[in-house]
Write an enzyme that holds these catalytic residues in place. Structure first.
Site, mmCIF file in Angstrom:
data_model
loop_
_atom_site.group_PDB
_atom_site.id
_atom_site.type_symbol
_atom_site.label_atom_id
_atom_site.label_comp_id
_atom_site.label_asym_id
_atom_site.label_seq_id
_atom_site.Cartn_x
_atom_site.Cartn_y
_atom_site.Cartn_z
ATOM 1 N N ALA A 1 0.829 -1.155 -0.176
ATOM 2 C CA ALA A 1 -0.115 0.003 0.136
ATOM 3 C C ALA A 1 1.042 1.300 -0.163
ATOM 4 C CB ALA A 1 -0.812 -0.196 1.030
ATOM 5 N N PRO B 1 -4.730 8.696 -2.788
ATOM 6 C CA PRO B 1 -5.486 9.603 -3.652
ATOM 7 C C PRO B 1 -5.024 10.504 -4.274
ATOM 8 C CG PRO B 1 -6.697 8.722 -1.630
ATOM 9 C CD PRO B 1 -5.256 8.541 -1.447
ATOM 10 N N SER C 1 2.595 8.946 -8.710
ATOM 11 C CA SER C 1 4.107 9.057 -9.179
ATOM 12 C C SER C 1 4.819 9.890 -8.145
ATOM 13 C CB SER C 1 3.908 9.863 -10.471
ATOM 14 O OG SER C 1 3.402 9.308 -11.432
ATOM 15 N N ARG D 1 9.131 -4.103 -10.929
ATOM 16 C CA ARG D 1 9.215 -3.788 -12.196
ATOM 17 C C ARG D 1 9.882 -4.546 -13.453
ATOM 18 N NH1 ARG D 1 10.725 2.484 -10.547
ATOM 19 N NH2 ARG D 1 8.644 3.245 -9.953
ATOM 20 N N GLU E 1 2.918 0.456 -10.934
ATOM 21 C CA GLU E 1 4.440 0.174 -10.535
ATOM 22 C C GLU E 1 5.267 1.213 -11.151
ATOM 23 O OE1 GLU E 1 3.810 -1.929 -8.049
ATOM 24 O OE2 GLU E 1 5.695 -2.925 -8.726
#
Lengths: 339, 369
Positions: free
Chosen positions: B114, B118, B122, B234, B349
């Protein structure tokens, strides 16, 4: 059409869309176009926009009609596609039946032309026998219609009744439904012999209408992204302050504005505009979704539907490759691009 | 430079491919996509059949590729119960490993990560969810957004602000938060464009008490831990991209071939297929290169970001091309799902824009070749 008249028409339609479509656009995606909205669209004369007034239509000129398509597509591409299917495809192919056109224009019935099988080069699999239709249509947009136009053995037939539906994955225009159809003895009437040329003509004549939908979608999705980029901040600055965001959005917006000018210019080539507009709708929706980030990926923000619809629109009435083949023939003045 | 997988790894690919073909039926994939439901039974089956084998990270990458090639929604759902595990395994205490990771590794628990809020995804250092210390506990207030496994996970590793430092990222820490803690609330986010079988939620923390022992590593090091994790995860997202691209390509090729030589001899179609295949191959190579650095404990963030960005874009590109050349047949088949699923890879991600920033900063920091 004079610029001032076009502006006023745009404003009127925008007001109608704000009042009647914008707030239920998501509901339309999930459960279809409600009948009370269909009645309002009919009341505005949109469902019979290009139908002759003698048959209950409003007989709008081409530019006014395309403004209707463009502006409604901004709120709900499904609504715009409904208007398009009735006016640009069904009505020209079914022009002989005034009472059916009246039903279409008044919103009491819907008519759909099942042309995707033919356009994608599939064999006709609906066969007619003693005035009845048997067999399957693989792909049908708006399968809840009352009237179905189905090509078979080179002719075009009008079918009535409720065929069995085989639901298909629905990428775009979800408000209209999309499925295969199974006819098992529906009433069939031959309405056109040697219909392929006529079908091709109707599709070609609809190029600018399709472009109007695409430009409406492209404009709406870029406007949404520009608005979002003003209010959404990252690293302490609004998104619009970042070069790649502002440059890409501005570039696309200016291209959409130019395409819109061409759309309403009598001298522009319809197929070129169609290819250009669909490309813009695809690029714009992808960029808009990206700028909205995770929120754009959720239906609540009203962006992802443009991404789905733009791709669907790009294959429904001729793929880019097929359109380019036709364009090449025109540009060369002879057959080209066939290998 | 060796471009071949070991026999063991090849066998793993075959095993996962067989599993996906057997379990990810078209009906099931369509059902979970339509209903936006997490495939709990599939998770259990994939665990029982040891589809994710952490003993070899190459096998994990291969599995992700093959599962997403069959269906991204189901594939990611089957691999995501472990999401965020590396943060605890690399930086967590023995207590945390024992209490939390053991259950995940036994297939008895699901975890999540987490980080996003909101107000921003980025800008990770801009996190606002705040924890204050009181009586040996953290009191956490705030919320998280777009959290994978949000309504199904038993616990989350969460990036939280524990102090206000001049350099914002110095004030962040990682806490392990159980979904059973009073003050925790999760709300499922519905209506995603794609990967609809995966569970995504908004989390809210309201005066939630978290034991001090649930701090991962040291206070103020959370940003570093999460960035380290992203440099690992990633690579696996790039694997998702390769899988989705390959799956879309497989389906397009099948349709094209079914139309016969007259159609596939068309150069427009042939060039499209060649472009798609080349993109996939390039994505695979760049991902495997970045993976080889990581799996040899020499991670290179620039290579990783290049791989993630390129593989994500490849998935979108190939899915688009696949629909273009297959037309109405493509959009009326499960290929359309690949188009919807692919787009998330350019967002989660680290968006493609974030990846470009990482790449550019590495280039500008480095010397000439």
């Amino acid at each position: 059409m004079e610029q001032e008249e076009m502006r006023m028409l745009r404003e009127n339609i925008d007001e109608f869309c704000t009042r009647n479509i914008a707030d239920i656009a998501l509901k339309i995606e999930n459960s279809g176009i409600p009948q009370d909205l269909v009645a309002k669209l009919a009341g505005q004369g949109f469902l019979g926009a290009r139908i002759n007034p003698e048959n209950g239509g409003s007989g709008l000129d081409e530019d006014s009609y395309r403004i209707v398509l463009e502006r409604t597509a901004r709120s709900s591409p499904s609504v715009s596609m409904l208007i398009f299917l009735e006016n640009s495809i069904f009505s020209p192919l079914y022009s002989h039946d005034g009472s059916a056109l009246r039903e279409i224009a008044s919103g009491t019935s819907r008519g759909t032309a099942c042309l995707f099988d033919y356009l994608s080069g599939q064999e006709d699999s609906v066969k007619m026998k003693s005035g009845k239709a048997y067999g399957t249509v693989k792909y049908c947009l708006m399968p809840d219609s009352e009237y179905f136009l189905v090509p078979s053995d080179g002719s075009l037939y009008a079918l009535k009744g409720k065929p069995r539906q085989n639901p298909l994955p629905r990428l775009g225009f979800r408000g209209l439904g999309y499925s295969g159809l199974e006819f098992d003895g529906s009433d069939a009437e031959k309405i056109l012999e040697n219909a392929h040329a006529m079908i091709d003509e109707v599709i070609a004549a609809a190029s600018k209408d399709i472009a109007a939908i695409a430009i409406g979608m492209a404009g709406a999705t870029i406007d949404k992204a520009m608005e979002y980029s003003r209010v959404r901040t990252t690293f302490g600055r609004p998104l619009k302050d970042y070069g790649p965001v502002a440059f890409n959005l501005s570039d696309l917006k200016s291209q959409i504005d130019e395409a819109r000018n061409l759309l309403y210019s009598a001298s522009s080539d319809p197929l070129s505009i169609k290819i250009m507009a669909i490309e813009l709708a695809r690029k714009s929706s992808r960029l808009s979704l990206q700028i909205h980030g995770g929120y754009g990926y959720l239906e609540d923000f009203g962006v992802e539907k443009f991404y789905r619809d733009a791709m669907s629109l790009s294959v429904f009435f001729g793929t880019r490759g097929e359109d380019l083949k036709t364009l090449s023939k025109k540009m060369y003045g002879e057959t080209a691009g066939i290998i | 430079m060796n471009f071949e997988f070991t026999e063991d790894q090849q066998k793993m690919r075959e095993k996962v491919r067989e599993f996906a073909q057997r379990e990810f039926t078209p009906e099931l994939a369509a059902k979970f996509d339509m209903e936006e439901k997490y495939p709990e039974e599939l998770r259990k089956k994939s665990f029982e059949e040891k589809i994710i084998d952490y003993s070899d990270p190459w096998k994990v990458l291969i599995a992700i590729e093959e599962l997403c090639r069959a269906d991204a929604g189901l594939g990611i759902s089957a691999t995501v119960p472990y999401f965020g595990e590396e943060i605890i395994s690399l930086f967590g205490s023995d207590y945390l490993k024992e209490k939390y990771l053991a259950a995940v590794n036994d297939g008895k628990a699901i975890m999540g990560l987490a980080v996003t809020e909101p107000g921003g995804g980025s800008d990770v250092a801009g996190i606002k969810t705040f924890a204050t210390k009181k009586d040996g506990k953290y009191i956490v207030n705030g919320g998280k957004m777009f959290i994978t496994n949000g309504t199904i996970a038993n616990f989350f590793v969460s990036l939280i602000r524990t102090s206000n430092e001049e350099k914002r990222h110095h004030g962040l820490s990682v806490l392990v938060i159980e979904s059973s803690f009073p003050g925790f609330k999760s709300t499922k986010l519905r209506g995603k464009l794609g990967v609809r079988a995966t569970d995504t939620a908004e989390l809210q923390f309201n005066n939630m008490e978290v034991p001090e022992a649930n701090l991962v590593g040291e206070e103020g090091k959370g940003f570093y831990y999460v960035m380290t994790f992203f440099n690992i995860s990633r690579i696996f997202v790039a694997g998702q991209g390769i899988g989705i691209a390959q799956g879309a390509y497989d389906r397009a090729l099948r349709i094209i071939k079914s139309r016969g030589a007259a159609y596939s001899n068309n150069e427009e179609i042939q060039f499209a297929l060649a472009d798609m295949a080349t993109h996939i191959e390039a994505a695979r190579l760049i991902t495997y290169k970045a993976a080889s650095f990581l799996f040899n404990f020499k991670p290179d963030p620039m290579e990783t970001s290049m791989a993630k960005k390129y593989a994500a874009e490849t998935a979108v590109y190939v899915a688009e091309k696949a629909l273009e050349i297959t037309g109405i047949e493509g959009i009326s088949s499960d290929l359309e799902r690949f188009y919807r699923d692919a787009k998330i890879l350019e967002i989660w991600e680290g968006t493609s824009e974030v990846e470009k920033l990482i790449i550019a900063r590495s280039i500008l920091k480095g010397g000439e070749n």
